[in-house]
Design an enzyme around this catalytic site. Sequence first.
Site, PDB file in Angstrom:
ATOM      1  N   CYS A 174       0.865  -1.180   0.000  1.00 12.32           N
ATOM      2  CA  CYS A 174       0.000   0.000   0.000  1.00 12.32           C
ATOM      3  C   CYS A 174       0.897   1.223   0.000  1.00 12.32           C
ATOM      4  O   CYS A 174       2.104   1.113  -0.202  1.00 12.32           O
ATOM      5  CB  CYS A 174      -0.952  -0.016   1.196  1.00 12.32           C
ATOM      6  SG  CYS A 174      -0.112  -0.075   2.795  1.00 12.32           S
ATOM      7  N   THR A 175       0.346   2.403   0.217  1.00 11.80           N
ATOM      8  CA  THR A 175       1.123   3.636   0.080  1.00 11.80           C
ATOM      9  C   THR A 175       2.243   3.741   1.102  1.00 11.80           C
ATOM     10  O   THR A 175       3.409   3.932   0.749  1.00 11.80           O
ATOM     11  CB  THR A 175       0.198   4.860   0.200  1.00 11.80           C
ATOM     12  OG1 THR A 175      -0.879   4.740  -0.718  1.00 11.80           O
ATOM     13  CG2 THR A 175       0.969   6.147  -0.094  1.00 11.80           C
TER      14      THR A 175
END
Length: 302
Positions: A174-175
Amino acid sequence: MRRVLAFYKFIQVDELEALRDELLQTGTKLGLKGTILIAHEGVNGTVVGAASALNELTKLLQQRFGEIPFKWSDLAQDNRGFFRFKVKIKPEIVSFGVDDLDLQQTGEHVDAQRWNELLADPDVLVIDTRNEYEIDIGTFPSARSPQTTNFREFPDWVNDQLDPQEQKQVAMFCTGGIRCEKASAFMRQAGFEKVYQLNGGILKYLEDVDEQDNRWQGECFVFDQRVSVDNALNQGQYDQCYACRHPLSKEDLVSDVYERGVQCPHCVGQIDQARLDNFRQRQKQVELAAARGESHIGETQK
């Protein structure tokens, strides 16, 4: 030079109101902008400020919570990042909607080198745990999208689309890493045998990986006024639709249906007339403020 500081930590937090007041007072005194979320499960934030001010914040956070993996990036000179500083008390620091997750039993955290090995392994299912509008502008090759619009939809996607008996090895990203903490704990709890997660997320990967070894394709969506960052963690090329929050390419911005601050090719026809009227009125106020050399407090576009 102003910088961007992103961080999170899952840790038991008590006396949330007192902590909120302390962080709000400190951030305001230091001239910071951005948002910090606190909950009984931990702390999560992205803030912008002078490097010296951010260093003061990191000292306070480490005094309260111990070691925290901070992620740093630079901010373009003409970008404020955020308009105000907020500290919010939330039920969760990342909304997932699954009770009784054991966050001590997450996936195996892997660095950039190990991650590249997993990307090259045909027996590993790579999952991008982010939402579809984020994935649209960049991801890792062969990564599978859950096609979600909200992270709370992820558990249902796993239950409907994946089978622990078939997918023996799963690698997710994810980020900044925070969503994978909950997603990997959920998948381990659901019986998946081997679960990996990219330590520190895409942002840490781009910070650490050598240029010739970089497998990232496109840009990475971020939750501030930069909208996206490129492979070198510099501000990317995207703008953002105020109505639907989707990142906008240069082609989107010259579309016949694009109306700044009102609608874009990704949401045209999906917004009722009352909201369109409100968006147009708000955009008019943004433009009037700009003509006076001022900033409209609700403006989000670069």
